[in-house]
Design an enzyme around this catalytic site. Structure first.
Site, mmCIF file in Angstrom:
data_model
loop_
_atom_site.group_PDB
_atom_site.id
_atom_site.type_symbol
_atom_site.label_atom_id
_atom_site.label_comp_id
_atom_site.label_asym_id
_atom_site.label_seq_id
_atom_site.Cartn_x
_atom_site.Cartn_y
_atom_site.Cartn_z
ATOM 1 N N CYS A 89 -36.273 -35.282 -37.575
ATOM 2 C CA CYS A 89 -36.120 -33.890 -37.132
ATOM 3 C C CYS A 89 -37.199 -33.051 -37.807
ATOM 4 O O CYS A 89 -37.670 -33.406 -38.893
ATOM 5 C CB CYS A 89 -34.758 -33.326 -37.528
ATOM 6 N N GLU A 138 -31.497 -23.041 -33.857
ATOM 7 C CA GLU A 138 -32.633 -23.783 -33.336
ATOM 8 C C GLU A 138 -32.619 -23.922 -31.816
ATOM 9 O O GLU A 138 -31.571 -24.102 -31.201
ATOM 10 C CB GLU A 138 -32.690 -25.173 -33.976
#
Length: 203
Positions: A89, A138
């Site tokens: 990530c 996000e």
């Protein structure tokens, strides 16, 4: 049982155009609800409550047996240390395409590049981290692919790795703590994952 490769520091170097994190603050790209760029913010400040919506990416890589490569985040990380999560990530640098950032960061963290990488959707989420008080706001670009070389994980980023089948993942999730965003990104990416791994893998 999941298999765990031996950890070791990556010797891959970032491209010359990529900012040096030691030399200047890491900046993230702020976006609106449609994913349009609206500005930038320093990485830590973007994650401080209530959080600023920013661009991110998540990668799911599989071996030739259709097993998902997981990582346990290093215990030294300031955000979600020690939790298990998907292969990789991160956040693109401002103006860096998410696909390029995903491939770059996979190499930096795991010391191995994907042999196949394709888009797997997008997901927007808001996940506070009670332990740190930080917030994941996000707009996340997802990628799925294959990895076929030996791993050399950077110990400053990754404490442990494991290749797992779907059943092994369920067992691991019952025993270990996973990142707050893990199921959001996995469930969104499943259609593309099935195309990459084939139906027999069970994803």
């Amino acid at each position: 049982m999941p298999t765990t490769p031996t950890n070791g520091r990556s010797t891959d170097s970032a491209a010359a155009s990529v900012p040096d994190p030691a030399a200047q603050p890491i900046m993230l790209e702020l976006v609106d609800e449609d994913g349009n760029t609206i500005g930038t913010a320093e990485k830590l400040s973007a994650h401080q409550a209530p959080g600023q919506l920013h661009r991110a990416f998540s990668v799911f890589l599989f071996d030739d047996r259709g097993r998902l490569l997981l990582q346990q985040r290093a215990l030294s990380k300031y955000h979600s240390p020690g939790v298990w999560s998907n292969t990789c990530c991160g956040h693109p640098y401002p103006d860096e395409p998410p696909f390029v950032a995903a491939a770059r960061r996979t190499g930096e963290e795991l010391g191995a590049a994907p042999i196949l990488l394709r888009e797997a959707g997008r997901v927007r989420y808001n996940h506070p981290d009670p332990a740190s008080g930080l917030v994941e706001q996000e707009y996340n670009h997802l990628f799925a692919g294959l990895i076929g070389t030996a791993l050399r994980p950077d110990p400053e980023e990754i404490a442990e790795t494991a290749f797992v089948t779907p059943d092994e993942l369920d067992a691991l999730r019952a025993e270990r703590t996973f990142s707050a965003w893990f199921m959001d990104v996995l469930d969104t990416a499943r259609p593309a994952i099935r195309e990459v791994t084939g139906p027999a893998a069970g994803w």
